[in-house]
Design an enzyme around this catalytic site. Structure first.
Site, PDB file in Angstrom:
ATOM      1  N   VAL A 125       1.988  -0.065  -7.526  1.00  0.00           N
ATOM      2  CA  VAL A 125       2.653   0.702  -6.468  1.00  0.00           C
ATOM      3  C   VAL A 125       1.742   1.773  -5.862  1.00  0.00           C
ATOM      4  O   VAL A 125       2.081   2.401  -4.862  1.00  0.00           O
ATOM      5  CB  VAL A 125       3.943   1.365  -7.005  1.00  0.00           C
ATOM      6  N   HIS A 126       0.591   1.994  -6.469  1.00  0.00           N
ATOM      7  CA  HIS A 126      -0.316   3.045  -5.974  1.00  0.00           C
ATOM      8  C   HIS A 126      -1.743   2.525  -6.016  1.00  0.00           C
ATOM      9  O   HIS A 126      -2.483   2.820  -6.970  1.00  0.00           O
ATOM     10  CB  HIS A 126      -0.174   4.305  -6.838  1.00  0.00           C
TER      11      HIS A 126
END
Lengths: 79, 158
Positions: B53-54
């Site tokens: 997600v990052h």
């Protein structure tokens, strides 16, 4: 800076409040900034400013702006 | 008398500190000098929860989690003091945060922290994170141990 100014500065810096708020009404937990953590920061600043070490009972009794001045007299800090 | 330096593996870290996976950001403490300093590392596995997600297509460790890793490492300096084992430590404030380099899957984030002062449950700390000798993050921060703070609860006498 005299003792009164040092005392006031510790409150203003730790609690981000103006000089006009420094009066008998200012007590522990009457503003959001003077909570348990803010209290320890204030005590640490005063100890540094006046080169003293407060006893535990005095840290606990330091419940207001005015009470603090009274406590500091024990440490020969007159205002 | 100064306390002896400690070396802590992950199971031993769990005895002292309450952060648990996936939020535990330290894997090994090479040297903890109680009340003084702590250093060690986190290994960035390919399957860390934050990589997908990052960011999608550009996985790297979020900067604030790098700071959290510094905080968790430095917390060991106070958790290893007598009577503090297993207590909760919170981050109180952080200043002078610098993030200088991406931390990528497979990296080893080395954490070097110092406890500058410890008084009545509040600690002033500083720390640096690095990967292969290159600084990735730096911060000054305050930690607090609420259990100790409670001992100094203000009372208003009538």
């Amino acid at each position: 800076m005299n003792n009164q100014e040092k005392y006031n500065q510790a409150f203003m810096e730790n609690f981000s409040i103006e000089a006009s708020k420094l009066n008998a009404e200012l007590e522990y937990n009457t503003i959001p900034e003077w909570d348990s953590v803010g209290h320890m920061s204030l005590i640490a600043s005063l100890e540094e400013a006046f080169e003293i070490m407060l006893e535990t009972d005095d840290v606990i009794d330091f419940s207001s702006y005015n009470k603090g001045k009274e406590i500091l007299k024990k440490y020969k800090i007159e205002m | 008398m100064p306390l002896m330096p400690l070396k802590l593996n992950v199971n031993e870290i769990h005895e002292y500190e309450q952060n648990r996976p996936p939020y535990r950001m330290i894997d090994f403490a090479e040297e903890v000098i109680p009340g003084i300093s702590a250093k060690g590392y986190k290994l960035l596995n390919e399957d860390e929860w934050f990589f997908p997600v990052h960011f999608p297509g550009d996985p790297n460790m979020p900067g604030m989690l790098q700071i959290e890793a510094l905080v968790q490492m430095c917390a060991l300096t106070v958790l290893t003091l007598n009577g503090n084992k297993g207590k909760v430590v919170y981050l109180l404030s952080a200043n002078n945060i610098k993030l200088k380099r991406k931390v990528l899957p497979g990296d080893r984030l080395y954490l070097d922290t110092k406890l500058l002062s410890w008084k009545r449950g509040i600690g002033n700390c500083t720390g640096t994170g690095s990967v292969n000798g290159e600084i990735s993050c730096q911060a000054d921060f305050q930690i607090v141990m609420p259990d100790i703070l409670k001992q100094f609860r203000v009372t208003k006498k009538m």
